[in-house]
Write an enzyme that holds these catalytic residues in place. Structure first.
Site, PDB file in Angstrom:
ATOM      1  CG  PHE A 400       7.924  64.961 -57.762  1.00 15.33           C
ATOM      2  CD1 PHE A 400       9.022  65.351 -58.496  1.00 15.33           C
ATOM      3  CD2 PHE A 400       7.084  65.937 -57.243  1.00 15.33           C
ATOM      4  CE1 PHE A 400       9.299  66.686 -58.707  1.00 15.33           C
ATOM      5  CE2 PHE A 400       7.343  67.278 -57.462  1.00 15.33           C
ATOM      6  CZ  PHE A 400       8.454  67.654 -58.192  1.00 15.33           C
ATOM      7  CG  ASP A 401      10.384  57.513 -59.092  1.00 16.04           C
ATOM      8  OD1 ASP A 401       9.756  56.848 -58.262  1.00 16.04           O
ATOM      9  OD2 ASP A 401      11.498  57.196 -59.531  1.00 16.04           O
ATOM     10  CE  LYS A 402       9.098  56.741 -51.350  1.00 13.82           C
ATOM     11  NZ  LYS A 402      10.507  56.451 -50.956  1.00 13.82           N
ATOM     12  CB  THR A 405      12.438  62.552 -57.417  1.00 10.93           C
ATOM     13  OG1 THR A 405      12.832  61.693 -58.483  1.00 10.93           O
ATOM     14  CG2 THR A 405      11.927  63.861 -57.983  1.00 10.93           C
TER      15      THR A 405
END
Length: 471
Positions: A400-402, A405
């Protein structure tokens, strides 16, 4: 001008068709009339084209000088109204359910047995919509669950099993109503995404430099538009004037504003949240912008069927005729062995139609996918269709892109601790004073956090020579 007969051919060769519409020549008076788009081709530039070939000319009138051409070129289209789908349980289904429950009291026996005839009212209220759908299906030489429910209900009534007929009618009707409600909610969720698209554009007239507010869908390529603080960019384009920051979170998920200046590309649907106006020259129309592509992607996702949906359709196409044929044999052949056996097997055949009907499988599969796609779209996750949604079930690990998200992408002051000798309130007052002129998201978070603690800037404090340093 002179040499009027050779002018049209020259202009058609030198000037693109989309810049110039028509050329009219009065050979007697030697007057040339050109219908052109002033955004690309001005009257003075036409005169320069002619003079470059030694054709002497003079400008009699310039139709674009007053700038009123813009309104006629950009006629306002019919405003698009977002349709809100609304599904409810209709009154006839409710009455059908009430009558069915009353008819079930007939199982008590005795004087209550006559309540079984109330089941006929339940059938009368609930069956017509089913019968109409079955009729339309049979006219196309097809067979579906509506046909199966119709035959089962008619057969139960013929056997005077009115309560069973009412049960089949009501339960199938209420299942279709619930399916319609679920589908409507999913469609409304998808329709809400359309609101990302900007409605209006502040068009800068190239002659008068005045701003004309027009529908974003009417703005052509090459138009100069003004995007003030808080306004949405109407179309994809290139910044030609101004320095500001643009919020692209609705497209990228990143909450940090992106700096934009001359030469920077901006996407339609993003918002100018800086302190300076941007002048943007459009490079695409509103229906070709990034937001429009996002909307089309979500709409197309509904038609991208998964392998499970295709399998269910293939299964139902083969399974349904087999069930019907088996039920038909049960309802006809046993009569040759006596009336008692015939009645018993007719009931078995009707039960087979109801139980073996694949309506639950057929209805639930597409509704599940539509609801899942809509729920994901509401949360900013665009899935291209049921096939990709199904493929995610086999995913073991995800990177994941933090920001935006796993996190909300919005800064907030959750914990504050002062390490100086000053009080908490005093430190927050100084912070509020320093961060008020800034536009950074962290500044907004600090100011909001101070406001939540009822902290305001003291009147005896003032700020001078405030400077924003990059980094």
């Amino acid at each position: 001008f002179e040499k009027a007969d050779s002018v049209e051919g020259f202009l058609r060769t030198e000037i693109p068709d989309d810049h110039m519409k028509t050329v009219e020549i009065d050979s007697v008076k030697k007057i040339l009339t050109v219908h052109h788009n002033p955004y690309y081709l001005t009257a003075s530039s036409i005169k320069k084209h002619l003079e470059s070939t030694a054709i002497k000319s003079s400008l009699l009138s310039d139709g674009g000088a007053d700038g009123m051409w813009a309104l006629s070129q950009m006629s306002e289209p019919v405003e698009e109204i977002l349709e809100q789908h609304r599904a409810i349980v209709r009154w006839n289904i409710i009455l059908s359910g009430i009558c069915w429950m009353l008819s079930m009291l007939s199982y008590i026996g005795g004087k209550w047995i006559y309540l079984k005839y109330v089941g006929l009212l339940s059938v009368a209220f609930g069956l017509p919509p089913i019968a109409l759908k079955a009729y339309r299906t049979l006219r196309r030489l097809h067979f579906d669950v509506n046909c199966m429910m119709l035959f089962a209900t008619v057969g139960a009534v013929a056997l005077q099993e009115f309560t069973e007929a009412a049960a089949v009618t009501f339960l199938f009707s209420i299942s279709e109503a619930l399916e319609s409600i679920a589908t409507s909610r999913a469609r409304n969720a998808l329709s809400a995404i359309v609101q990302l698209r900007p409605d209006r554009a502040s068009v800068i007239n190239p002659i008068t430099k005045q701003i004309v507010v027009l529908p974003a869908s009417a703005v052509p390529i090459g138009t100069l538009v003004s995007v003030k603080t808080g306004d949405k960019v109407p179309c994809d384009g290139c910044v030609v004037e101004g320095q500001s920051t643009v919020d692209e979170s609705n497209l990228t998920g990143e909450s940090i504003p992106v700096k934009k200046g001359p030469g920077s590309m901006v996407s339609g649907g993003t918002t100018n949240n800086g302190a300076t106006q941007l002048v943007v020259q459009t490079t695409a129309t509103a229906d070709q912008s990034a937001v429009a592509k996002l909307i089309r992607l979500v709409e197309e996702a509904q038609t991208n069927r998964s392998e499970t949906e295709k399998l269910v359709d293939r299964f139902a196409a083969v399974y349904t005729p087999i069930v019907l044929l088996a039920a038909l044999c049960m309802c006809t052949i046993p009569w040759a062995f006596g009336n008692e056996k015939g009645r018993a097997w007719v009931m078995t055949g009707l039960i087979t139609i109801v139980i073996a009907c694949p309506c639950a499988l057929i209805i639930s599969t597409p509704v599940t996918y539509v609801a899942a796609l809509a729920a994901a779209a509401q949360r900013g996750i665009v899935i291209k269709g049921g096939a990709y949604l199904e493929a995610m079930g086999s995913v073991k690990e995800i990177a994941f892109d933090k920001t935006g998200t796993l996190t909300e992408g919005v800064f907030a002051l959750l914990h504050f601790e002062s390490v100086s000798s000053r009080s908490r309130k005093e430190v927050l007052e100084y912070l509020t004073l320093m961060e008020s002129p800034a536009s950074h998201p962290l500044s907004h978070a600090i100011i909001k956090g101070a406001a939540n603690e009822q902290v305001k800037i003291p009147k005896d404090l003032s700020l001078q020579n405030h400077t924003l340093l990059p980094g």
